[in-house]
Write a protein that holds these residues in place. Sequence first.
Motif, PDB file in Angstrom:
ATOM      1  N   TYR A  27       0.824  -1.211   0.000  1.00  0.00           N
ATOM      2  CA  TYR A  27       0.000   0.000   0.000  1.00  0.00           C
ATOM      3  C   TYR A  27       0.857   1.259   0.000  1.00  0.00           C
ATOM      4  O   TYR A  27       0.455   2.285  -0.556  1.00  0.00           O
ATOM      5  N   GLN A  28       2.040   1.201   0.622  1.00  0.00           N
ATOM      6  CA  GLN A  28       2.963   2.325   0.503  1.00  0.00           C
ATOM      7  C   GLN A  28       3.395   2.505  -0.954  1.00  0.00           C
ATOM      8  O   GLN A  28       3.471   3.625  -1.462  1.00  0.00           O
ATOM      9  N   ALA A  29       3.666   1.387  -1.619  1.00  0.00           N
ATOM     10  CA  ALA A  29       4.073   1.450  -3.027  1.00  0.00           C
ATOM     11  C   ALA A  29       2.986   2.074  -3.890  1.00  0.00           C
ATOM     12  O   ALA A  29       3.282   2.782  -4.860  1.00  0.00           O
ATOM     13  N   ALA A  30       1.732   1.824  -3.544  1.00  0.00           N
ATOM     14  CA  ALA A  30       0.614   2.346  -4.326  1.00  0.00           C
ATOM     15  C   ALA A  30       0.205   3.753  -3.912  1.00  0.00           C
ATOM     16  O   ALA A  30      -0.705   4.331  -4.515  1.00  0.00           O
TER      17      ALA A  30
ATOM     18  N   THR B  41       9.039  -9.035  12.263  1.00  0.00           N
ATOM     19  CA  THR B  41       8.454  -9.880  11.228  1.00  0.00           C
ATOM     20  C   THR B  41       9.382 -11.052  10.936  1.00  0.00           C
ATOM     21  O   THR B  41      10.452 -11.191  11.523  1.00  0.00           O
ATOM     22  N   ASN B  42       8.958 -11.906  10.016  1.00  0.00           N
ATOM     23  CA  ASN B  42       9.815 -12.928   9.422  1.00  0.00           C
ATOM     24  C   ASN B  42      10.115 -12.513   7.983  1.00  0.00           C
ATOM     25  O   ASN B  42       9.406 -11.678   7.404  1.00  0.00           O
ATOM     26  N   LEU B  43      11.154 -13.104   7.397  1.00  0.00           N
ATOM     27  CA  LEU B  43      11.511 -12.728   6.040  1.00  0.00           C
ATOM     28  C   LEU B  43      10.345 -12.907   5.085  1.00  0.00           C
ATOM     29  O   LEU B  43      10.114 -12.067   4.202  1.00  0.00           O
ATOM     30  N   TRP B  44       9.591 -14.003   5.236  1.00  0.00           N
ATOM     31  CA  TRP B  44       8.486 -14.239   4.299  1.00  0.00           C
ATOM     32  C   TRP B  44       7.380 -13.192   4.434  1.00  0.00           C
ATOM     33  O   TRP B  44       6.596 -13.004   3.521  1.00  0.00           O
ATOM     34  N   ASP B  45       7.310 -12.485   5.582  1.00  0.00           N
ATOM     35  CA  ASP B  45       6.310 -11.434   5.752  1.00  0.00           C
ATOM     36  C   ASP B  45       6.627 -10.198   4.918  1.00  0.00           C
ATOM     37  O   ASP B  45       5.714  -9.488   4.487  1.00  0.00           O
ATOM     38  N   ILE B  46       7.906  -9.905   4.740  1.00  0.00           N
ATOM     39  CA  ILE B  46       8.291  -8.618   4.150  1.00  0.00           C
ATOM     40  C   ILE B  46       9.092  -8.724   2.856  1.00  0.00           C
ATOM     41  O   ILE B  46       9.286  -7.718   2.170  1.00  0.00           O
ATOM     42  N   ALA B  47       9.552  -9.920   2.489  1.00  0.00           N
ATOM     43  CA  ALA B  47      10.443 -10.044   1.333  1.00  0.00           C
ATOM     44  C   ALA B  47       9.814  -9.484   0.064  1.00  0.00           C
ATOM     45  O   ALA B  47      10.432  -8.677  -0.654  1.00  0.00           O
ATOM     46  N   ALA B  48       8.605  -9.896  -0.250  1.00  0.00           N
ATOM     47  CA  ALA B  48       7.960  -9.429  -1.483  1.00  0.00           C
ATOM     48  C   ALA B  48       7.573  -7.962  -1.384  1.00  0.00           C
ATOM     49  O   ALA B  48       7.834  -7.171  -2.299  1.00  0.00           O
ATOM     50  N   GLY B  49       6.958  -7.587  -0.290  1.00  0.00           N
ATOM     51  CA  GLY B  49       6.517  -6.206  -0.141  1.00  0.00           C
ATOM     52  C   GLY B  49       7.645  -5.205  -0.171  1.00  0.00           C
ATOM     53  O   GLY B  49       7.504  -4.101  -0.708  1.00  0.00           O
ATOM     54  N   ALA B  50       8.799  -5.586   0.389  1.00  0.00           N
ATOM     55  CA  ALA B  50       9.923  -4.650   0.441  1.00  0.00           C
ATOM     56  C   ALA B  50      10.449  -4.331  -0.952  1.00  0.00           C
ATOM     57  O   ALA B  50      10.747  -3.165  -1.257  1.00  0.00           O
ATOM     58  N   LEU B  51      10.585  -5.330  -1.811  1.00  0.00           N
ATOM     59  CA  LEU B  51      11.057  -5.055  -3.167  1.00  0.00           C
ATOM     60  C   LEU B  51      10.051  -4.203  -3.929  1.00  0.00           C
ATOM     61  O   LEU B  51      10.429  -3.252  -4.629  1.00  0.00           O
ATOM     62  N   ILE B  52       8.778  -4.505  -3.804  1.00  0.00           N
ATOM     63  CA  ILE B  52       7.753  -3.719  -4.487  1.00  0.00           C
ATOM     64  C   ILE B  52       7.793  -2.269  -4.011  1.00  0.00           C
ATOM     65  O   ILE B  52       7.732  -1.328  -4.809  1.00  0.00           O
ATOM     66  N   ALA B  53       7.918  -2.077  -2.695  1.00  0.00           N
ATOM     67  CA  ALA B  53       7.961  -0.719  -2.148  1.00  0.00           C
ATOM     68  C   ALA B  53       9.173   0.047  -2.683  1.00  0.00           C
ATOM     69  O   ALA B  53       9.060   1.196  -3.123  1.00  0.00           O
ATOM     70  N   ARG B  54      10.335  -0.581  -2.645  1.00  0.00           N
ATOM     71  CA  ARG B  54      11.546   0.102  -3.113  1.00  0.00           C
ATOM     72  C   ARG B  54      11.462   0.434  -4.597  1.00  0.00           C
ATOM     73  O   ARG B  54      11.874   1.514  -5.023  1.00  0.00           O
TER      74      ARG B  54
END
Length: 259
Positions: free
Chosen positions: A195-198, A209-222
């Motif tokens: 949602y930050q990315a959007a 968090t765990n890596l699986w919680d943020i791995a995908a979202g972090a790349l999309i956000a960046r």
Amino acid sequence: MLGMDLQAAHDLAVTLAVQAGRLQLERRDTLRVGAPKAHANDVVSDVDIASERLIVDAITAAWPDDAIQAEEGHGHPGTSGRKWVIDPLDGTRNYISRTGPWSVCIALYDGDRPLVAVVHEPVADETFSAITGTGATLNGEPTLATSERPLAEALIGVSFQPNPRTKARAGRVLNDLLPHSGDIRRLPAALNLAYQAAGRLDGGVCLDTNLWDIAAGALIAREAGVTLGGPTHDFTTELTIGAAPALWPALSERVRASA
């Protein structure tokens, strides 16, 4: 050499995330909840497990030499140097209780470098995705984090593990942050970042968090232009702070002081 077509990897991840999301919608009325995992609030359903199996089986068939790290334990080591990081249902409590959104998350790494990311929200039928270096998209259309709101007007996402220690930590952060921000929304970590990315959120905080919680979202956000950091320069699973560039200095300073 990577030896992989990243567009093909992205497209398969999107297909699998959508298929898993469809399965989750179809089985929501008949799901079975299992015993808690790490603590009483760490729940899992048979739908989490079925969704992970669907994703892992298809990725393994396509790239059998890749490692897989998956929340519900269906991962395995690999020999290619690549690793898929999967959260088949991020926001299980929301899914089970029907109190909020959840998502399917798939990320691909080459060593420590994220390459591909997909976050799919089944109810809204929205797919956030990115390939490193090419920007982020929402349902195939480019998306950017362009907010210039000050902290006093900003909408901030907050995500945290519901174990006793992290809830106490989140309480300290919220006690300091909420009076100085426009408002907050509690969300699963992947959607917080997506949602930050959007541009729907001006910034966000993810705790423990765990890596699986943020791995995908972090790349999309960046890839959408969100500034990410943590206790120091880099974000971590312990602390991930994201914000549109104009908001980053004020938000990061306040969160770091209390987190």
